[in-house]
Design a protein around this motif. Sequence first.
Motif, PDB file in Angstrom:
ATOM      1  N   ALA A 156      39.971  -3.295  12.938  1.00  0.00           N
ATOM      2  CA  ALA A 156      39.010  -4.340  13.323  1.00  0.00           C
ATOM      3  C   ALA A 156      38.099  -4.831  12.429  1.00  0.00           C
ATOM      4  CB  ALA A 156      38.369  -4.155  14.645  1.00  0.00           C
ATOM      5  N   ASP A 157      38.045  -5.948  12.188  1.00  0.00           N
ATOM      6  CA  ASP A 157      36.998  -6.776  11.118  1.00  0.00           C
ATOM      7  C   ASP A 157      35.503  -6.831  11.979  1.00  0.00           C
ATOM      8  OD1 ASP A 157      38.993  -7.150   9.377  1.00  0.00           O
ATOM      9  OD2 ASP A 157      39.579  -9.041  10.431  1.00  0.00           O
ATOM     10  N   GLU A 158      35.531  -7.028  13.121  1.00  0.00           N
ATOM     11  CA  GLU A 158      34.211  -7.460  13.871  1.00  0.00           C
ATOM     12  C   GLU A 158      34.413  -6.652  15.339  1.00  0.00           C
ATOM     13  OE1 GLU A 158      30.583 -10.516  14.607  1.00  0.00           O
ATOM     14  OE2 GLU A 158      32.728 -10.849  13.477  1.00  0.00           O
ATOM     15  N   VAL A 159      33.304  -6.193  15.991  1.00  0.00           N
ATOM     16  CA  VAL A 159      33.498  -5.626  17.448  1.00  0.00           C
ATOM     17  C   VAL A 159      31.843  -6.017  17.908  1.00  0.00           C
ATOM     18  CG1 VAL A 159      33.335  -3.716  19.028  1.00  0.00           C
ATOM     19  CG2 VAL A 159      34.975  -3.921  16.860  1.00  0.00           C
ATOM     20  N   GLU A 160      31.984  -6.764  18.865  1.00  0.00           N
ATOM     21  CA  GLU A 160      30.816  -7.250  19.631  1.00  0.00           C
ATOM     22  C   GLU A 160      31.062  -7.444  20.969  1.00  0.00           C
ATOM     23  OE1 GLU A 160      29.078 -10.894  18.512  1.00  0.00           O
ATOM     24  OE2 GLU A 160      30.908 -12.020  18.445  1.00  0.00           O
ATOM     25  N   MET A 161      29.767  -7.087  21.687  1.00  0.00           N
ATOM     26  CA  MET A 161      29.717  -7.563  23.187  1.00  0.00           C
ATOM     27  C   MET A 161      28.725  -8.726  23.496  1.00  0.00           C
ATOM     28  SD  MET A 161      31.243  -5.187  25.386  1.00  0.00           S
ATOM     29  CE  MET A 161      30.404  -5.359  26.883  1.00  0.00           C
ATOM     30  N   TYR A 162      29.278  -9.647  24.448  1.00  0.00           N
ATOM     31  CA  TYR A 162      28.458 -10.823  24.627  1.00  0.00           C
ATOM     32  C   TYR A 162      28.712 -11.336  25.949  1.00  0.00           C
ATOM     33  CZ  TYR A 162      26.927 -15.633  24.342  1.00  0.00           C
ATOM     34  OH  TYR A 162      26.187 -16.740  24.472  1.00  0.00           O
ATOM     35  N   ASN A 163      27.639 -11.300  26.958  1.00  0.00           N
ATOM     36  CA  ASN A 163      27.796 -11.632  28.206  1.00  0.00           C
ATOM     37  C   ASN A 163      28.837 -10.776  28.852  1.00  0.00           C
ATOM     38  OD1 ASN A 163      25.700 -13.466  27.972  1.00  0.00           O
ATOM     39  ND2 ASN A 163      27.254 -15.215  27.927  1.00  0.00           N
ATOM     40  N   GLY A 164      28.902  -9.432  28.602  1.00  0.00           N
ATOM     41  CA  GLY A 164      29.742  -8.469  29.292  1.00  0.00           C
ATOM     42  C   GLY A 164      31.223  -8.559  28.707  1.00  0.00           C
ATOM     43  N   THR A 165      31.491  -9.309  27.904  1.00  0.00           N
ATOM     44  CA  THR A 165      32.784  -9.201  27.451  1.00  0.00           C
ATOM     45  C   THR A 165      33.041  -8.587  26.017  1.00  0.00           C
ATOM     46  OG1 THR A 165      33.457 -11.229  28.703  1.00  0.00           O
ATOM     47  CG2 THR A 165      34.819 -10.824  26.810  1.00  0.00           C
ATOM     48  N   LEU A 166      33.792  -7.869  25.824  1.00  0.00           N
ATOM     49  CA  LEU A 166      34.053  -7.209  24.257  1.00  0.00           C
ATOM     50  C   LEU A 166      34.872  -8.371  23.704  1.00  0.00           C
ATOM     51  CD1 LEU A 166      33.770  -4.934  22.286  1.00  0.00           C
ATOM     52  CD2 LEU A 166      35.912  -3.958  23.567  1.00  0.00           C
ATOM     53  N   TYR A 191      41.000 -10.620  20.099  1.00  0.00           N
ATOM     54  CA  TYR A 191      41.145  -9.950  21.534  1.00  0.00           C
ATOM     55  C   TYR A 191      39.786  -9.717  22.306  1.00  0.00           C
ATOM     56  CZ  TYR A 191      45.891  -8.102  19.912  1.00  0.00           C
ATOM     57  OH  TYR A 191      46.991  -8.243  19.680  1.00  0.00           O
ATOM     58  N   SER A 192      40.072 -10.539  23.608  1.00  0.00           N
ATOM     59  CA  SER A 192      38.689 -10.210  24.397  1.00  0.00           C
ATOM     60  C   SER A 192      39.070  -9.354  25.530  1.00  0.00           C
ATOM     61  CB  SER A 192      38.244 -11.610  24.818  1.00  0.00           C
ATOM     62  OG  SER A 192      39.337 -12.202  25.827  1.00  0.00           O
ATOM     63  N   PHE A 193      38.007  -8.362  25.927  1.00  0.00           N
ATOM     64  CA  PHE A 193      38.363  -7.521  27.050  1.00  0.00           C
ATOM     65  C   PHE A 193      37.252  -7.839  28.126  1.00  0.00           C
ATOM     66  CE2 PHE A 193      39.956  -5.479  23.274  1.00  0.00           C
ATOM     67  CZ  PHE A 193      40.836  -4.748  23.511  1.00  0.00           C
ATOM     68  N   ASP A 194      37.625  -8.319  29.288  1.00  0.00           N
ATOM     69  CA  ASP A 194      36.743  -8.709  30.283  1.00  0.00           C
ATOM     70  C   ASP A 194      36.778  -7.491  31.326  1.00  0.00           C
ATOM     71  OD1 ASP A 194      35.873 -11.249  29.699  1.00  0.00           O
ATOM     72  OD2 ASP A 194      37.943 -11.805  29.847  1.00  0.00           O
ATOM     73  N   PHE A 195      35.728  -6.981  31.720  1.00  0.00           N
ATOM     74  CA  PHE A 195      35.578  -5.791  32.663  1.00  0.00           C
ATOM     75  C   PHE A 195      35.455  -6.485  33.947  1.00  0.00           C
ATOM     76  CE2 PHE A 195      34.210  -4.779  28.273  1.00  0.00           C
ATOM     77  CZ  PHE A 195      35.134  -3.622  28.133  1.00  0.00           C
ATOM     78  N   VAL A 196      36.277  -5.547  34.760  1.00  0.00           N
ATOM     79  CA  VAL A 196      36.318  -6.025  36.363  1.00  0.00           C
ATOM     80  C   VAL A 196      35.937  -4.781  37.086  1.00  0.00           C
ATOM     81  CG1 VAL A 196      37.785  -7.739  36.140  1.00  0.00           C
ATOM     82  CG2 VAL A 196      38.814  -5.742  36.332  1.00  0.00           C
TER      83      VAL A 196
END
Length: 72
Positions: free
Chosen positions: A25-35, A67-72
């Motif tokens: 991965a080039d960059e990993v960040e969390m924003y408003n609960g989404t990875l 890739y975005s990971f939305d947590f439920v």
Amino acid sequence: MEQFSNIMQFDQWVIDSANKFCISADEVEMYNGTLFVRGCTAREASRLQTVFEKCGVGVVVTPGTEYSFDFV
């Protein structure tokens, strides 16, 4: 199932997991609960999704330029 005492602890665990399993991965960040993970392979994203699900964390993965990971 992982136990977290606050949202910051959860966010840090998510980021640490992404850095561990998405080594290209080039960059990993969390924003408003989404990875958001930029530059990882589909295989790494799938592996990361499996890690979250095995720990009892529901996740919806959206592929694209990142890739975005939305947590439920």
